[in-house]
Design an enzyme around this catalytic site. Structure first.
Site, short mmCIF file in Angstrom:
data_model
loop_
_atom_site.label_atom_id
_atom_site.label_comp_id
_atom_site.label_asym_id
_atom_site.label_seq_id
_atom_site.Cartn_x
_atom_site.Cartn_y
_atom_site.Cartn_z
N PRO A 189 0.84 -1.18 0.06
CA PRO A 189 0.09 0.03 0.04
C PRO A 189 0.73 1.25 -0.01
CG PRO A 189 -0.93 -1.53 1.36
CD PRO A 189 0.35 -2.25 1.06
N GLU A 190 0.59 2.20 -0.76
CA GLU A 190 1.50 3.32 -1.13
C GLU A 190 0.17 4.55 -1.08
OE1 GLU A 190 4.26 3.21 -4.37
OE2 GLU A 190 4.39 1.27 -3.84
N LYS A 232 1.66 7.70 4.13
CA LYS A 232 1.25 6.35 4.23
C LYS A 232 0.71 6.21 5.67
CE LYS A 232 4.54 4.61 1.14
NZ LYS A 232 5.75 3.36 0.96
#
Length: 279
Positions: free
Chosen positions: A2-3, A60
């Site tokens: 996940p970015e 993030k």
């Protein structure tokens, strides 16, 4: 994986589901790795009975505010995800094709469940690389304080953007992923941005010209805007994006159109790029 696009997507899920709603139930799984110094009971006490006033994000890192401390902060790690139960959701590549719920209909790898009168949202993480912690405020949180400008909401312009990289000798790929310079860009976004900017990932930051910095900034804006508007659903990304071809290592695609894809280590991360296009 996940970015920024994925984290902004889960923040939008949280905003839609929770903001303005009273939290009537919180379920936490016993996990000293995920929760660290935040005991599950402290997490429950921080949320239960309170009304969610704001969902925040920088890079993030995401957080849930209720108008009074403490604030619940989180990081998705490599495979963590947040979804509203019963609502459509995307799947990360790390999730594979396994069912998201078990035979009883409960989320697999559940770490945190938040319930309101209207819905439930779940944070799951099969690899246990995500993190949840409590803090007094966004301004005083040590992890947030270490982050540079957000690459989506706070991207500098002109000379201010150039100054982030212009005196640095590290590879531009590594600099893009340095969360203390710009936060939110990870491995796939960095590769995609450099592909669109036609810049080789190994180039030292100090070697880029003013025109190349302008291309680099434009590519960051373009890639993040498209990915965020798509809700991080890669099936909606343009067909000519490197994203669709970069995965798989030695078993992955060898070409994008007429151009060979090379995979090598840059800045300690596997990097996909095309020498015939990027220089």
């Amino acid at each position: 994986m996940p970015e920024l696009p994925e984290v902004e997507t889960v923040c939008r899920v949280l905003r839609k589901a929770l903001v303005g709603e009273k939290i009537i139930g919180v379920e936490t799984a016993p996990d000293d790795i995920i929760f660290g110094a935040a005991p599950p009971q402290a997490v429950r006490d921080a949320l239960e009975g309170k009304v969610v006033t704001h969902i925040g994000r920088k890079g993030k890192v995401w957080w849930i505010e209720t108008g009074s401390p403490p604030i619940l902060f989180g990081h998705l790690g490599m495979s963590g995800w947040i979804r509203e139960l019963g609502a459509p959701t995307i799947r990360l590549k790390e999730h594979g094709n396994a069912p998201l719920d078990d035979e009883a209909g409960r989320p697999r790898f559940l770490k945190l469940m938040i319930e309101t009168n209207l819905t439930r949202v779940a944070f799951t993480d099969g690899r246990r690389l995500g993190r949840i912690w409590l803090g007094e405020s966004r301004e005083k949180d040590a992890k947030v304080a270490k982050l540079g400008r957000d690459s989506f909401d706070e991207l500098p312009t002109g000379k201010h953007f150039e100054q982030l990289f212009a005196k640095r000798k590290a590879p531009i790929k590594a600099l893009l992923m340095d969360q203390g310079i710009l936060c939110g860009i990870g491995n796939w976004v960095a590769d995609e941005v450099l592909y669109h900017a036609l810049i080789a990932p190994q180039r030292p930051g100090c070697s880029l010209s003013g025109a190349e910095f302008a291309k680099l900034r434009k590519a960051i804006v373009q890639v993040l805007k498209v990915a965020v508007e798509a809700g991080a659903d890669d099936s909606l990304y343009p067909s000519d994006w490197l994203f669709h071809y970069r995965w798989g290592g030695s078993r992955g695609h060898e070409k994008l159109g007429l151009h060979d894809i090379v995979r090598e280590q840059v800045g300690g991360r596997t990097t996909a790029w095309m020498p015939s296009l990027q220089s």
